[in-house]
Scaffold this motif. Sequence first.
Motif, PDB file in Angstrom:
ATOM      1  N   GLY A   1      -6.984 -41.920  22.932  1.00 45.03           N
ATOM      2  CA  GLY A   1      -6.596 -43.179  22.344  1.00 45.03           C
ATOM      3  C   GLY A   1      -6.590 -43.228  20.833  1.00 45.03           C
ATOM      4  O   GLY A   1      -6.023 -44.132  20.270  1.00 45.03           O
ATOM      5  N   GLY A   2      -7.230 -42.295  20.141  1.00 41.70           N
ATOM      6  CA  GLY A   2      -7.266 -42.320  18.694  1.00 41.70           C
ATOM      7  C   GLY A   2      -6.134 -41.511  18.095  1.00 41.70           C
ATOM      8  O   GLY A   2      -5.524 -40.673  18.752  1.00 41.70           O
ATOM      9  N   ALA A   3      -5.875 -41.789  16.838  1.00 42.40           N
ATOM     10  CA  ALA A   3      -4.850 -41.027  16.132  1.00 42.40           C
ATOM     11  C   ALA A   3      -5.388 -39.646  15.782  1.00 42.40           C
ATOM     12  O   ALA A   3      -6.561 -39.499  15.446  1.00 42.40           O
ATOM     13  CB  ALA A   3      -4.438 -41.767  14.866  1.00 42.40           C
ATOM     14  N   SER A   4      -4.539 -38.659  15.864  1.00 39.75           N
ATOM     15  CA  SER A   4      -4.929 -37.299  15.514  1.00 39.75           C
ATOM     16  C   SER A   4      -4.947 -37.144  14.001  1.00 39.75           C
ATOM     17  O   SER A   4      -4.129 -37.733  13.297  1.00 39.75           O
ATOM     18  CB  SER A   4      -3.943 -36.290  16.101  1.00 39.75           C
ATOM     19  N   ARG A   5      -5.867 -36.329  13.498  1.00 37.97           N
ATOM     20  CA  ARG A   5      -5.883 -35.990  12.093  1.00 37.97           C
ATOM     21  C   ARG A   5      -5.113 -34.696  11.923  1.00 37.97           C
ATOM     22  O   ARG A   5      -5.236 -33.780  12.737  1.00 37.97           O
ATOM     23  CB  ARG A   5      -7.311 -35.782  11.612  1.00 37.97           C
ATOM     24  N   VAL A   6      -4.319 -34.617  10.871  1.00 36.66           N
ATOM     25  CA  VAL A   6      -3.516 -33.435  10.598  1.00 36.66           C
ATOM     26  C   VAL A   6      -3.840 -32.952   9.198  1.00 36.66           C
ATOM     27  O   VAL A   6      -3.851 -33.736   8.255  1.00 36.66           O
ATOM     28  CB  VAL A   6      -2.004 -33.748  10.701  1.00 36.66           C
ATOM     29  N   TRP A   7      -4.123 -31.653   9.067  1.00 41.61           N
ATOM     30  CA  TRP A   7      -4.350 -31.040   7.767  1.00 41.61           C
ATOM     31  C   TRP A   7      -3.159 -30.146   7.476  1.00 41.61           C
ATOM     32  O   TRP A   7      -2.673 -29.430   8.352  1.00 41.61           O
ATOM     33  CB  TRP A   7      -5.625 -30.197   7.766  1.00 41.61           C
ATOM     34  N   MET A   8      -2.726 -30.182   6.240  1.00 36.94           N
ATOM     35  CA  MET A   8      -1.569 -29.383   5.869  1.00 36.94           C
ATOM     36  C   MET A   8      -1.799 -28.796   4.484  1.00 36.94           C
ATOM     37  O   MET A   8      -2.457 -29.393   3.644  1.00 36.94           O
ATOM     38  CB  MET A   8      -0.318 -30.256   5.846  1.00 36.94           C
ATOM     39  N   THR A   9      -1.245 -27.632   4.286  1.00 35.16           N
ATOM     40  CA  THR A   9      -1.273 -27.026   2.972  1.00 35.16           C
ATOM     41  C   THR A   9       0.087 -26.412   2.707  1.00 35.16           C
ATOM     42  O   THR A   9       0.745 -25.943   3.633  1.00 35.16           O
ATOM     43  CB  THR A   9      -2.374 -25.959   2.855  1.00 35.16           C
ATOM     44  N   LYS A  10       0.501 -26.437   1.463  1.00 32.33           N
ATOM     45  CA  LYS A  10       1.727 -25.744   1.079  1.00 32.33           C
ATOM     46  C   LYS A  10       1.431 -24.307   0.702  1.00 32.33           C
ATOM     47  O   LYS A  10       2.348 -23.507   0.550  1.00 32.33           O
ATOM     48  CB  LYS A  10       2.400 -26.474  -0.086  1.00 32.33           C
ATOM     49  N   GLU A  11       0.154 -24.003   0.568  1.00 30.73           N
ATOM     50  CA  GLU A  11      -0.267 -22.650   0.191  1.00 30.73           C
ATOM     51  C   GLU A  11      -0.538 -21.842   1.460  1.00 30.73           C
ATOM     52  O   GLU A  11      -1.409 -22.188   2.256  1.00 30.73           O
ATOM     53  CB  GLU A  11      -1.536 -22.710  -0.660  1.00 30.73           C
ATOM     54  N   ILE A  12       0.228 -20.790   1.670  1.00 36.97           N
ATOM     55  CA  ILE A  12       0.023 -19.914   2.818  1.00 36.97           C
ATOM     56  C   ILE A  12      -0.712 -18.677   2.308  1.00 36.97           C
ATOM     57  O   ILE A  12      -0.108 -17.765   1.740  1.00 36.97           O
ATOM     58  CB  ILE A  12       1.365 -19.503   3.469  1.00 36.97           C
ATOM     59  N   SER A  13      -2.031 -18.697   2.475  1.00 40.94           N
ATOM     60  CA  SER A  13      -2.867 -17.599   1.989  1.00 40.94           C
ATOM     61  C   SER A  13      -4.136 -17.544   2.826  1.00 40.94           C
ATOM     62  O   SER A  13      -4.491 -18.527   3.488  1.00 40.94           O
ATOM     63  CB  SER A  13      -3.234 -17.822   0.516  1.00 40.94           C
ATOM     64  N   PRO A  14      -4.835 -16.419   2.792  1.00 39.75           N
ATOM     65  CA  PRO A  14      -6.116 -16.342   3.504  1.00 39.75           C
ATOM     66  C   PRO A  14      -7.102 -17.409   3.025  1.00 39.75           C
ATOM     67  O   PRO A  14      -7.806 -18.008   3.835  1.00 39.75           O
ATOM     68  CB  PRO A  14      -6.616 -14.934   3.181  1.00 39.75           C
ATOM     69  N   GLU A  15      -7.110 -17.679   1.736  1.00 40.03           N
ATOM     70  CA  GLU A  15      -8.038 -18.664   1.180  1.00 40.03           C
ATOM     71  C   GLU A  15      -7.709 -20.073   1.676  1.00 40.03           C
ATOM     72  O   GLU A  15      -8.607 -20.846   2.008  1.00 40.03           O
ATOM     73  CB  GLU A  15      -7.995 -18.624  -0.358  1.00 40.03           C
ATOM     74  N   ALA A  16      -6.426 -20.414   1.724  1.00 40.22           N
ATOM     75  CA  ALA A  16      -6.017 -21.738   2.199  1.00 40.22           C
ATOM     76  C   ALA A  16      -6.361 -21.915   3.672  1.00 40.22           C
ATOM     77  O   ALA A  16      -6.767 -22.998   4.095  1.00 40.22           O
ATOM     78  CB  ALA A  16      -4.525 -21.954   1.972  1.00 40.22           C
ATOM     79  N   LEU A  17      -6.218 -20.863   4.457  1.00 40.72           N
ATOM     80  CA  LEU A  17      -6.555 -20.925   5.877  1.00 40.72           C
ATOM     81  C   LEU A  17      -8.042 -21.229   6.051  1.00 40.72           C
ATOM     82  O   LEU A  17      -8.427 -22.074   6.868  1.00 40.72           O
ATOM     83  CB  LEU A  17      -6.175 -19.610   6.560  1.00 40.72           C
ATOM     84  N   VAL A  18      -8.887 -20.585   5.275  1.00 38.87           N
ATOM     85  CA  VAL A  18     -10.326 -20.845   5.343  1.00 38.87           C
ATOM     86  C   VAL A  18     -10.627 -22.274   4.887  1.00 38.87           C
ATOM     87  O   VAL A  18     -11.443 -22.969   5.500  1.00 38.87           O
ATOM     88  CB  VAL A  18     -11.120 -19.799   4.521  1.00 38.87           C
ATOM     89  N   ARG A  19      -9.959 -22.749   3.847  1.00 41.02           N
ATOM     90  CA  ARG A  19     -10.194 -24.120   3.368  1.00 41.02           C
ATOM     91  C   ARG A  19      -9.822 -25.152   4.431  1.00 41.02           C
ATOM     92  O   ARG A  19     -10.525 -26.149   4.616  1.00 41.02           O
ATOM     93  CB  ARG A  19      -9.412 -24.381   2.082  1.00 41.02           C
ATOM     94  N   ILE A  20      -8.710 -24.930   5.126  1.00 41.07           N
ATOM     95  CA  ILE A  20      -8.327 -25.864   6.196  1.00 41.07           C
ATOM     96  C   ILE A  20      -9.382 -25.861   7.301  1.00 41.07           C
ATOM     97  O   ILE A  20      -9.790 -26.910   7.794  1.00 41.07           O
ATOM     98  CB  ILE A  20      -6.939 -25.521   6.764  1.00 41.07           C
ATOM     99  N   TYR A  21      -9.838 -24.685   7.681  1.00 42.68           N
ATOM    100  CA  TYR A  21     -10.879 -24.588   8.705  1.00 42.68           C
ATOM    101  C   TYR A  21     -12.124 -25.359   8.261  1.00 42.68           C
ATOM    102  O   TYR A  21     -12.690 -26.141   9.028  1.00 42.68           O
ATOM    103  CB  TYR A  21     -11.216 -23.119   8.980  1.00 42.68           C
ATOM    104  N   GLU A  22     -12.547 -25.169   7.031  1.00 45.09           N
ATOM    105  CA  GLU A  22     -13.750 -25.844   6.534  1.00 45.09           C
ATOM    106  C   GLU A  22     -13.552 -27.355   6.467  1.00 45.09           C
ATOM    107  O   GLU A  22     -14.493 -28.119   6.671  1.00 45.09           O
ATOM    108  CB  GLU A  22     -14.150 -25.272   5.186  1.00 45.09           C
TER     109      GLU A  22
END
Length: 188
Positions: A2-23
């Motif tokens: 019933g709740g709205a989903s949260r979406v994280w997005m980055t324009k930076e495709i890098s190993p560091e950005a992937l870790v930041r999204i996870y965190e």
Amino acid sequence: KGGASRVWMTKEISPEALVRIYEALGRPAGGKVAVKISTGEPGGRNFLRPALIKDLVRRVNGTIVECNTAYGGKRSRTEDHLQTAKDHGFSDIAQVDIMDAEGEFTIPVRDRKHLEYDIVGDHLKNYDFMVNLAHFKGHAMGGFGGVIKNLPPLLQRGDGERPEGSSAGPPWCLCLRPSWRKGRPVSF
């Protein structure tokens, strides 16, 4: 539900950005961690590169997981599938586990609107937490896909069998509700 989903997005495709999204999720992986990916077809290029995901996989101390394919080819047998993972560089960054290499088991489904249970790779029992990494893709049978399209190949049996009456595929929330360890039903 019933709740709205949260979406994280980055324009930076890098190993560091992937870790930041996870965190940013604020939900640390715990226990033995499965990292679901697609290892890609032999000789193909349609998969997330090991160099991109390595930092995240190591950050969660994860094991790369996948199931044998139901459609034949070089990923339908465990030995060939492991060779593909090695050829594509995944064995260089983490252990690789083919989840249905030794059989399968059933998971009861709580809501039972479309199916009463699902059949999944036996090694799923060995994990406490799952991170699902997927690239955006088009697929002949599933349309456009990403994480949702990426879960069925992990969870379905390699022989392509599904529970009687099932057309919906496996429950999508397994990466969010790791209740299979205690035999509790999962819900959609």
